[in-house]
Design a protein around this motif. Structure first.
Motif, PDB file in Angstrom:
ATOM      1  N   TYR A   1     -11.641   5.232  22.938  1.00  0.00           N
ATOM      2  CA  TYR A   1     -11.146   6.145  21.907  1.00  0.00           C
ATOM      3  C   TYR A   1     -11.987   7.407  21.932  1.00  0.00           C
TER       4      TYR A   1
ATOM      5  N   SER B   1       1.019  -1.684  20.704  1.00  0.00           N
ATOM      6  CA  SER B   1      -0.329  -1.142  20.755  1.00  0.00           C
ATOM      7  C   SER B   1      -1.161  -1.923  19.750  1.00  0.00           C
TER       8      SER B   1
ATOM      9  N   SER C   1      -8.512   1.076  22.533  1.00  0.00           N
ATOM     10  CA  SER C   1      -7.063   1.075  22.361  1.00  0.00           C
ATOM     11  C   SER C   1      -6.447   0.240  23.476  1.00  0.00           C
TER      12      SER C   1
ATOM     13  N   PHE D   1      -2.730  -1.528  25.052  1.00  0.00           N
ATOM     14  CA  PHE D   1      -1.291  -1.337  25.055  1.00  0.00           C
ATOM     15  C   PHE D   1      -0.618  -2.318  26.010  1.00  0.00           C
TER      16      PHE D   1
ATOM     17  N   ALA E   1      -7.797   1.934  26.880  1.00  0.00           N
ATOM     18  CA  ALA E   1      -8.354   3.281  26.830  1.00  0.00           C
ATOM     19  C   ALA E   1      -9.524   3.310  25.851  1.00  0.00           C
TER      20      ALA E   1
ATOM     21  N   TYR F   1      -5.349  -2.226  18.133  1.00  0.00           N
ATOM     22  CA  TYR F   1      -6.647  -1.555  18.117  1.00  0.00           C
ATOM     23  C   TYR F   1      -7.762  -2.421  17.535  1.00  0.00           C
TER      24      TYR F   1
END
Lengths: 117, 112
Positions: B94, B49, B32, B34, B92, B51
């Motif tokens: 997941y 964001s 992820s 952002f 981050a 992905y």
């Protein structure tokens, strides 16, 4: 996007008192919330991860007995700064994690400015 | 090597130009990504964001992700003085309880 609120937005207190800061996710449930601290002209510093129904996980160097975290519901986490001292004066910001189908997103609250005299 | 690196700033562009912000990350399990905008004295605000690989557009903002190169960027078209802020890249993995890893931020100034 989702909304995260914090209360109070600012607080001034005397040295030695305790201050509680609330963080709420207003339109989604957040099993995980995060607490950050930011000093002027510095980066965000993660203090702890708050998990609903369990103990918080603190980052290295953050005193868990001084910064008490409670995540009693899926929409509320609280940070209590106990026996605050002037060096605790800072900008405290929470974020709430929303799980989505494609991934996750974290939304930040507006922050709480703490000034300890 | 830092986990998340952003292009060094400050970055200054004229009003109406395209501002390009870059970010590289070291952890291949990151899933992820952002971009946050932080005005002075305010908390970070989520801008985009992303992905999956490719481009994602939202108004004047376009995020680009290349997982093979471990690179994510943010383009701001028709930059406005109100875009002047510090832009934070965050990544981050997941998994449950994952925390964000932030870059140092790039300060952007859009000159009228």
């Amino acid at each position: 996007g989702a909304v995260v609120s914090q209360h109070p937005s600012w607080v001034i207190c005397k040295s030695g008192t305790s201050v509680k800061i609330e963080c709420r996710s207003l339109d989604f449930q957040a099993t995980t919330m995060f607490w950050y601290r930011q000093f002027p002209k510095q980066s965000l510093m993660l203090m702890a991860t708050s998990n609903e129904g369990s103990k918080a996980t603190y980052e290295q160097g953050v005193e868990k007995d001084k910064f008490l975290i409670n995540h009693a519901s899926l929409t509320l986490s609280t940070l209590t700064v106990t026996s605050a001292h002037p060096e605790d004066s800072s900008f405290y910001i929470c974020s709430a994690r929303e799980l989505l189908a494609g991934g996750e997103t974290q939304y930040f609250g507006p922050g709480t400015r703490l000034l300890v005299l | 090597q830092k986990e998340v690196e952003q292009n060094s700033g400050p970055l200054s562009v004229p009003e109406g130009a395209i501002a390009s912000l870059n970010c590289t990350y070291s952890d291949r399990v990151s899933q992820s990504f952002f971009w946050y905008r932080q005005y002075s004295g305010k908390s970070p605000e989520l801008i985009m964001s992303i992905y999956s690989n490719g481009d994602k557009e939202d108004g004047r903002f376009t995020a680009q992700l290349n997982k093979a190169s471990q690179y994510v960027s943010l383009l701001i078209r028709d930059s406005q003085p109100s875009d002047s802020a510090t832009y934070l890249c965050a990544v981050a993995p997941y998994d449950s309880g994952s925390r964000l890893t932030f870059g140092e931020g790039t300060q952007l100034t859009v000159n009228p």
